[in-house]
Write an enzyme that holds these catalytic residues in place. Structure first.
Site, PDB file in Angstrom:
ATOM      1  N   GLN A  58       0.474  -1.206   0.248  1.00 31.29           N
ATOM      2  CA  GLN A  58      -0.162  -0.233   0.054  1.00 31.29           C
ATOM      3  C   GLN A  58       0.856   1.603   0.073  1.00 31.29           C
ATOM      4  O   GLN A  58       2.117   0.908   0.474  1.00 31.29           O
ATOM      5  CB  GLN A  58      -0.482   0.444   1.460  1.00 31.29           C
ATOM      6  CG  GLN A  58      -0.102  -0.173   2.745  1.00 31.29           C
ATOM      7  CD  GLN A  58      -0.844  -0.943   3.131  1.00 31.29           C
ATOM      8  OE1 GLN A  58      -2.170  -0.864   3.366  1.00 31.29           O
ATOM      9  NE2 GLN A  58      -0.454  -1.182   5.175  1.00 31.29           N
ATOM     10  N   TYR A  88     -10.388   5.173  19.368  1.00 32.55           N
ATOM     11  CA  TYR A  88     -10.324   4.122  18.929  1.00 32.55           C
ATOM     12  C   TYR A  88      -9.517   2.856  19.033  1.00 32.55           C
ATOM     13  O   TYR A  88      -9.521   1.333  19.754  1.00 32.55           O
ATOM     14  CB  TYR A  88      -9.443   4.284  17.318  1.00 32.55           C
ATOM     15  CG  TYR A  88      -9.815   2.589  16.589  1.00 32.55           C
ATOM     16  CD1 TYR A  88     -10.965   2.422  15.742  1.00 32.55           C
ATOM     17  CD2 TYR A  88      -8.550   2.080  16.188  1.00 32.55           C
ATOM     18  CE1 TYR A  88     -10.867   1.205  15.300  1.00 32.55           C
ATOM     19  CE2 TYR A  88      -8.596   0.810  15.583  1.00 32.55           C
ATOM     20  CZ  TYR A  88      -9.515   0.614  14.988  1.00 32.55           C
ATOM     21  OH  TYR A  88      -9.147  -0.887  14.112  1.00 32.55           O
ATOM     22  N   GLN A  89      -8.401   2.515  19.571  1.00 31.10           N
ATOM     23  CA  GLN A  89      -8.091   1.927  20.244  1.00 31.10           C
ATOM     24  C   GLN A  89      -7.988   2.070  21.494  1.00 31.10           C
ATOM     25  O   GLN A  89      -8.167   0.500  22.002  1.00 31.10           O
ATOM     26  CB  GLN A  89      -6.219   2.971  20.411  1.00 31.10           C
ATOM     27  CG  GLN A  89      -5.824   3.297  19.265  1.00 31.10           C
ATOM     28  CD  GLN A  89      -4.877   3.204  17.763  1.00 31.10           C
ATOM     29  OE1 GLN A  89      -4.729   1.668  18.079  1.00 31.10           O
ATOM     30  NE2 GLN A  89      -4.113   3.118  17.135  1.00 31.10           N
ATOM     31  N   ASP A 164       1.563 -12.196   7.031  1.00 33.41           N
ATOM     32  CA  ASP A 164      -0.758 -12.329   6.867  1.00 33.41           C
ATOM     33  C   ASP A 164      -0.840 -12.992   7.750  1.00 33.41           C
ATOM     34  O   ASP A 164      -0.695 -14.165   8.037  1.00 33.41           O
ATOM     35  CB  ASP A 164      -0.614 -13.015   5.216  1.00 33.41           C
ATOM     36  CG  ASP A 164      -2.058 -13.765   5.062  1.00 33.41           C
ATOM     37  OD1 ASP A 164      -2.781 -14.542   5.302  1.00 33.41           O
ATOM     38  OD2 ASP A 164      -2.540 -11.843   4.488  1.00 33.41           O
ATOM     39  N   GLY A 165      -2.298 -12.212   8.167  1.00 34.38           N
ATOM     40  CA  GLY A 165      -2.472 -12.890   9.391  1.00 34.38           C
ATOM     41  C   GLY A 165      -3.341 -13.977   9.331  1.00 34.38           C
ATOM     42  O   GLY A 165      -3.514 -14.731  10.595  1.00 34.38           O
ATOM     43  N   ASP A 183      -7.531  -5.556  14.152  1.00 35.62           N
ATOM     44  CA  ASP A 183      -7.281  -3.787  13.933  1.00 35.62           C
ATOM     45  C   ASP A 183      -7.062  -3.653  12.541  1.00 35.62           C
ATOM     46  O   ASP A 183      -5.247  -3.599  12.477  1.00 35.62           O
ATOM     47  CB  ASP A 183      -6.103  -3.346  14.861  1.00 35.62           C
ATOM     48  CG  ASP A 183      -6.027  -2.233  14.723  1.00 35.62           C
ATOM     49  OD1 ASP A 183      -6.897  -1.232  14.124  1.00 35.62           O
ATOM     50  OD2 ASP A 183      -5.283  -0.886  14.979  1.00 35.62           O
ATOM     51  N   SER A 184      -8.209  -3.514  11.827  1.00 38.24           N
ATOM     52  CA  SER A 184      -8.362  -4.123  10.651  1.00 38.24           C
ATOM     53  C   SER A 184      -8.130  -2.430   9.502  1.00 38.24           C
ATOM     54  O   SER A 184      -9.069  -1.822  10.090  1.00 38.24           O
ATOM     55  CB  SER A 184      -8.512  -5.347   9.515  1.00 38.24           C
ATOM     56  OG  SER A 184      -9.883  -5.355   9.453  1.00 38.24           O
ATOM     57  N   ASP A 186     -10.325  -0.383   6.582  1.00 34.07           N
ATOM     58  CA  ASP A 186     -11.149  -0.660   5.238  1.00 34.07           C
ATOM     59  C   ASP A 186     -11.608  -2.144   4.622  1.00 34.07           C
ATOM     60  O   ASP A 186     -10.108  -1.993   3.849  1.00 34.07           O
ATOM     61  CB  ASP A 186     -11.374   0.782   5.010  1.00 34.07           C
ATOM     62  CG  ASP A 186     -11.603   1.253   5.596  1.00 34.07           C
ATOM     63  OD1 ASP A 186     -12.594   1.263   6.574  1.00 34.07           O
ATOM     64  OD2 ASP A 186     -11.848   2.468   5.804  1.00 34.07           O
TER      65      ASP A 186
END
Length: 317
Positions: A58, A88-89, A164-165, A183-184, A186
């Site tokens: 990204q 958020y956290q 990769d999760g 915690d992804s 969008d």
């Protein structure tokens, strides 16, 4: 997608038809534009662009804003700002961890900025914190530009796995974790798999009986079609409790973000009534006191407006 310099009139789009136009930096302003929230955009005044890079996954950008401090942007979408990241956290972390007694093993999927790690570290019962982040650049950028967020990496209980999760979870022995926090970003690009049914099935297998998961679950104002699907999948997979909660984050689309809170079959979990208070005093000098979360806001976060309540409470039943 290449993000334009704020001194350039380029709107931030490439000519590649496969790369959607999802942000722009016009003279002095960053505007967040995405097909996930058509017809609207949130803008922040830019004082200085601090970092621009392209990882294997990204585009990554950090800029200094006039009103929200430093801002982390991935693929043109705001991930956090120094001013409101706490909302958020703290909520994605403490809603699950304060709902079960003495969590010991916690897995974070995503969360490369380290903010969730910071919040997990407030729980003295936790003995092991694993994190699997796919993008090493996010970790490095967070440590450089957001030290108060990335301070979570300094906890000796933390084990960082770059990868990769989904693949990581598949290799985890069944019943390993008390809690999994997803915690992804969008559901486009590298995070899309984290919203799909097979991923939730893998999480359920990795949790102990009565274990809990908390996952980012979009906005009730913009994404009810996505939320409906997530709720239906979770009701099918998680045989304990399935709930939707939300919090306010001014710089997220529509000013709010939701979470799915689910538990596996086993000891009952009542997410709406926290039973495991945070010993905030013991960590205040190291990572600072809580800024947003408290027991009252925990309970209130499960109160939904009528239009969302009708959909969420009936979906999958």
């Amino acid at each position: 997608m290449e993000v334009a310099n704020h001194n350039n009139n380029n709107n931030g789009c490439t000519n590649d038809k496969e790369s959607p136009c999802i942000s722009s930096v016009l003279p002095g302003w960053f505007s967040e534009i995405s097909p996930l929230w058509p017809g609207e955009a949130h803008s922040l005044k830019v004082e200085k662009i601090l970092f621009q890079g392209k990882s294997d996954y990204q585009d990554v950008m950090v800029f200094q804003s006039t009103t929200y401090g430093k801002v982390l942007v991935l693929d043109g979408v705001i991930q956090l700002t120094e001013r409101d990241e706490c909302a958020y956290q703290e909520m994605i972390t403490h809603l699950p961890l304060c709902s079960i007694p003495n969590p010991k093993k916690v897995l974070v999927i995503g969360g490369g900025d380290g903010g969730v790690l910071r919040e997990v570290s407030r729980h003295s019962s936790v003995e092991q914190i694993d994190i699997c982040e796919i993008d090493k650049m996010v970790v490095e950028v967070a440590k450089q530009f957001f030290p108060d967020v990335a301070v979570g990496y300094e906890d000796p209980r933390v084990n960082l796995h770059i990868g990769d999760g989904v693949a990581f979870l598949k290799n985890v022995p069944a019943g390993t974790y008390d809690a999994v926090i997803v915690d992804s970003s969008d559901p486009i690009g590298p995070a899309q798999e984290l919203f799909e049914k097979p991923f939730f099935e893998t999480i359920a297998r990795a949790l102990r009986p009565g274990g809990v998961v908390s996952t980012q679950a979009e906005s009730i104002w913009l994404h009810m079609h996505i939320i409906e699907e997530i709720v239906a999948n979770c009701r099918e997979i998680f045989k304990g409790s399935v709930n939707y909660a939300w919090t306010t984050v001014p710089t997220y689309p529509s000013g709010m973000i939701g979470f799915m809170l689910c538990s596996t079959e086993g000891p009952a979990v009542d997410f709406k009534n926290p039973i495991n208070p945070i010993d905030d005093e013991s960590h205040g000098q190291t990572i600072g006191p809580l800024k947003f979360y408290n027991s009252e806001i925990h309970q209130a976060s499960f109160c939904l407006p009528s239009f969302a309540k009708r959909v969420i409470e009936t979906k999958g039943k």
